[in-house]
Design an enzyme around this catalytic site. Structure first.
Site, PDB file in Angstrom:
ATOM      1  N   HIS A  38       0.893  -1.073  -0.131  1.00 40.83           N
ATOM      2  CA  HIS A  38       0.071  -0.255  -0.322  1.00 40.83           C
ATOM      3  C   HIS A  38       1.139   1.375  -0.154  1.00 40.83           C
ATOM      4  O   HIS A  38       1.327   1.044   0.996  1.00 40.83           O
ATOM      5  CB  HIS A  38      -0.632   0.081   0.941  1.00 40.83           C
ATOM      6  CG  HIS A  38      -1.298   0.962   1.474  1.00 40.83           C
ATOM      7  ND1 HIS A  38      -1.431   1.780   2.505  1.00 40.83           N
ATOM      8  CD2 HIS A  38      -2.569   1.251   0.777  1.00 40.83           C
ATOM      9  CE1 HIS A  38      -3.079   2.669   2.230  1.00 40.83           C
ATOM     10  NE2 HIS A  38      -3.229   2.431   1.280  1.00 40.83           N
ATOM     11  N   GLU A  65       1.571  -0.758  -5.224  1.00 40.58           N
ATOM     12  CA  GLU A  65      -0.194   0.273  -5.519  1.00 40.58           C
ATOM     13  C   GLU A  65       1.161   1.512  -5.523  1.00 40.58           C
ATOM     14  O   GLU A  65       0.931   2.394  -4.738  1.00 40.58           O
ATOM     15  CB  GLU A  65      -0.722   0.200  -4.298  1.00 40.58           C
ATOM     16  CG  GLU A  65      -2.007   1.287  -4.728  1.00 40.58           C
ATOM     17  CD  GLU A  65      -2.955   1.464  -3.160  1.00 40.58           C
ATOM     18  OE1 GLU A  65      -1.799   2.658  -2.286  1.00 40.58           O
ATOM     19  OE2 GLU A  65      -3.954   1.895  -3.307  1.00 40.58           O
ATOM     20  N   ASP A  67      -0.987   5.531  -6.179  1.00 42.02           N
ATOM     21  CA  ASP A  67      -2.165   5.819  -5.932  1.00 42.02           C
ATOM     22  C   ASP A  67      -1.315   7.525  -7.075  1.00 42.02           C
ATOM     23  O   ASP A  67      -0.477   7.532  -7.093  1.00 42.02           O
ATOM     24  CB  ASP A  67      -2.488   6.960  -4.428  1.00 42.02           C
ATOM     25  CG  ASP A  67      -3.053   6.223  -4.382  1.00 42.02           C
ATOM     26  OD1 ASP A  67      -4.018   5.005  -3.958  1.00 42.02           O
ATOM     27  OD2 ASP A  67      -2.350   6.375  -2.990  1.00 42.02           O
ATOM     28  N   HIS A  80      -0.511  10.507  -3.047  1.00 41.94           N
ATOM     29  CA  HIS A  80      -1.843  10.133  -2.324  1.00 41.94           C
ATOM     30  C   HIS A  80      -2.981  10.797  -2.675  1.00 41.94           C
ATOM     31  O   HIS A  80      -3.190  10.815  -3.287  1.00 41.94           O
ATOM     32  CB  HIS A  80      -1.726   9.033  -0.999  1.00 41.94           C
ATOM     33  CG  HIS A  80      -3.047   8.591  -0.603  1.00 41.94           C
ATOM     34  ND1 HIS A  80      -3.281   9.585   0.056  1.00 41.94           N
ATOM     35  CD2 HIS A  80      -4.033   7.865  -0.730  1.00 41.94           C
ATOM     36  CE1 HIS A  80      -5.076   9.503   0.935  1.00 41.94           C
ATOM     37  NE2 HIS A  80      -5.251   7.676  -0.017  1.00 41.94           N
ATOM     38  N   GLU A 165      -4.030   3.623  -8.630  1.00 40.16           N
ATOM     39  CA  GLU A 165      -5.410   3.795  -8.339  1.00 40.16           C
ATOM     40  C   GLU A 165      -5.423   4.779  -8.985  1.00 40.16           C
ATOM     41  O   GLU A 165      -4.730   5.931  -9.046  1.00 40.16           O
ATOM     42  CB  GLU A 165      -5.491   4.506  -7.132  1.00 40.16           C
ATOM     43  CG  GLU A 165      -6.939   5.081  -6.176  1.00 40.16           C
ATOM     44  CD  GLU A 165      -7.008   5.327  -4.709  1.00 40.16           C
ATOM     45  OE1 GLU A 165      -6.303   4.363  -3.842  1.00 40.16           O
ATOM     46  OE2 GLU A 165      -8.268   6.356  -5.052  1.00 40.16           O
TER      47      GLU A 165
HETATM   48  O1  G3P Z   1      -6.172   1.593  -2.758  1.00 37.63           O
HETATM   49  C1  G3P Z   1      -7.042   1.226  -1.725  1.00 37.63           C
HETATM   50  C2  G3P Z   1      -6.471   2.061  -0.778  1.00 37.63           C
HETATM   51  O2  G3P Z   1      -5.592   2.123  -0.734  1.00 37.63           O
HETATM   52  C3  G3P Z   1      -7.554   3.037  -0.669  1.00 37.63           C
HETATM   53  O3  G3P Z   1      -7.129   3.493   0.589  1.00 37.63           O
HETATM   54  O4  G3P Z   1      -7.076   6.231   0.811  1.00 37.63           O
HETATM   55  O5  G3P Z   1      -5.261   5.065   0.999  1.00 37.63           O
HETATM   56  O6  G3P Z   1      -6.307   5.568  -0.946  1.00 37.63           O
HETATM   57  P1  G3P Z   1      -5.690   5.281   0.319  1.00 37.63           P
HETATM   58 CA    CA Z   2      -5.399   4.307  -3.040  1.00 37.81          CA
END
Ligand code: G3P
Ligand code: CA
Length: 352
Positions: A38, A65, A67, A80, A165
């Site tokens: 994450h 991941e 963002d 993010h 994302e």
């Molecule tokens: O994308 C899954 C999770 O990361 C969603 O929360 O706010 O960390 O992007 P966030």
């Molecule tokens: Ca995310």
């Protein structure tokens, strides 16, 4: 109800299976849940940095991941927040613009002068890890993240996936750019465990349709919060403040990325699996091996398909520790005799 035939037969099957056959999980694929780093290895190093992604891969993450937000000059960068303030030193170097520090108000060249800062439990170093890149703590472009993962996969034969994302609001133009760049770096659906995610369910549907046109086939994940009404589960889309029914989501999505709270339970995973939807939970933040095993065990048992976690090392460790055990053949021989004996008794009883 006891099922002696099944029990005896299962014993025999277990004992004649290869000694090191893969464990069986209750996930949609039957494989171990994915460890999804994450924001990179964000519990250890500054989030969304090349070093954070590289460390996550070294720790054994299956997926990283990023963002995605867009700069003033239209470049996709991995960050993010919609602003630069929480995760960089922007306030030390620039005056606010339009009353703040929105990513969309700064060019890539300006953003590249910033240093990404550690947040939460992260630091600027990790024991035993030396970043391979000269400048490990800048805000990376999406292309730089993909280049890192692609180079790792090509060098090692691994198949580390990416889980970009599209942060909302994600326009058609932003979604098109994401797909165009993914295609250019070979993330066209051929790299396993690669998902494109967004909190906008309409955005997710749009991405699925655009992929069809572009002959791309990455998995699509809709994000949100599980809501149960009566016996029916849905996923809350905060961008429209509506709840999407699971069968609607199954019309275009392959997976659901869901918050660990609200009405998420084993029944939701079962309902999603019945529609062919994988379930990935966020965000797991255990900080010790013991806490990791305690947090992951119920979700492994429930068949969760992937874990978004800031601590990929702890997730990998917990999965290793909690893997369904196999009966090695030599140790299993007495059991084989017992199983065959039970089988014979049952057969005699059945005939009688
Ligand atoms: O994308 C899954 C999770 O990361 C969603 O929360 O706010 O960390 O992007 P966030
Ligand atoms: Ca995310």
């Amino acid at each position: 109800m006891t099922r002696p035939f099944a029990t005896a037969a299962a014993l025999v099957v277990a004992l004649i299976a290869p000694a090191h056959a893969a464990p069986v999980y209750a996930t949609l694929s039957g494989e171990a849940p994915l460890v999804i780093a994450h924001r990179g290895a964000s519990g250890y190093l500054p989030e969304h940095t090349l070093a954070g992604y590289e460390l996550a891969i070294k720790m054994g993450a299956d997926v990283v991941e990023p963002d995605l937000q867009q700069t003033a000059d239209g470049v996709l960068v991995a960050i993010h927040d919609a602003t630069l303030i929480r995760t960089t030193n922007v306030a030390d170097l620039f005056e606010p613009r339009n009353g703040g520090y929105r990513v969309a108000d700064f060019t890539l060249a300006e953003i590249k002068t910033l240093t990404a800062l550690p947040t939460r439990t992260a630091s600027t170093s990790y024991p035993g890890y030396t970043p391979s890149m000269a400048d490990p703590f800048r805000v990376p472009t999406f292309e730089e993240v993909m280049a890192l993962v692609k180079a790792h996969n090509q060098a090692t034969g691994d198949t580390v996936g990416i889980y970009p994302e599209a942060k909302t609001p994600n326009s058609f133009a932003m979604n098109a750019k994401i797909l165009e760049q993914m295609q250019a770096y070979g993330f066209d659906g051929s790299v396993p465990n690669t998902f494109i995610q967004t909190f906008s369910h309409e955005g997710a549907r749009q991405l699925a349709g655009m992929q069809d046109i572009l002959a791309m086939d990455n998995a699509i994940a809709a994000l949100g919060y599980v809501i149960k009404t009566g016996d029916a589960y849905g996923v809350y889309d905060a961008t429209t403040q509506t709840v999407s029914a699971l069968d609607d989501l199954a019309g275009f999505a392959d997976g659901l990325g869901v918050n660990l709270g609200y009405d998420l339970d084993a029944g939701f995973i079962e309902a999603a699996h019945a529609l062919g939807l994988a379930v990935h939970g966020w965000t797991f933040r255990p900080t010790t091996p013991e806490a990791a095993e305690a947090q992951f065990l119920p979700w492994i048992e429930a068949g969760m398909d992937g874990f978004f976690t800031d601590y990929p090392a702890l997730a990998v460790g917990a999965l290793d520790a909690l893997a369904p055990s196999q009966v090695p053949l030599p140790a299993g021989l007495p059991l084989l005799a017992a199983g065959l004996g039970a089988f014979a008794v049952v057969r005699r009883r059945t005939r009688a």
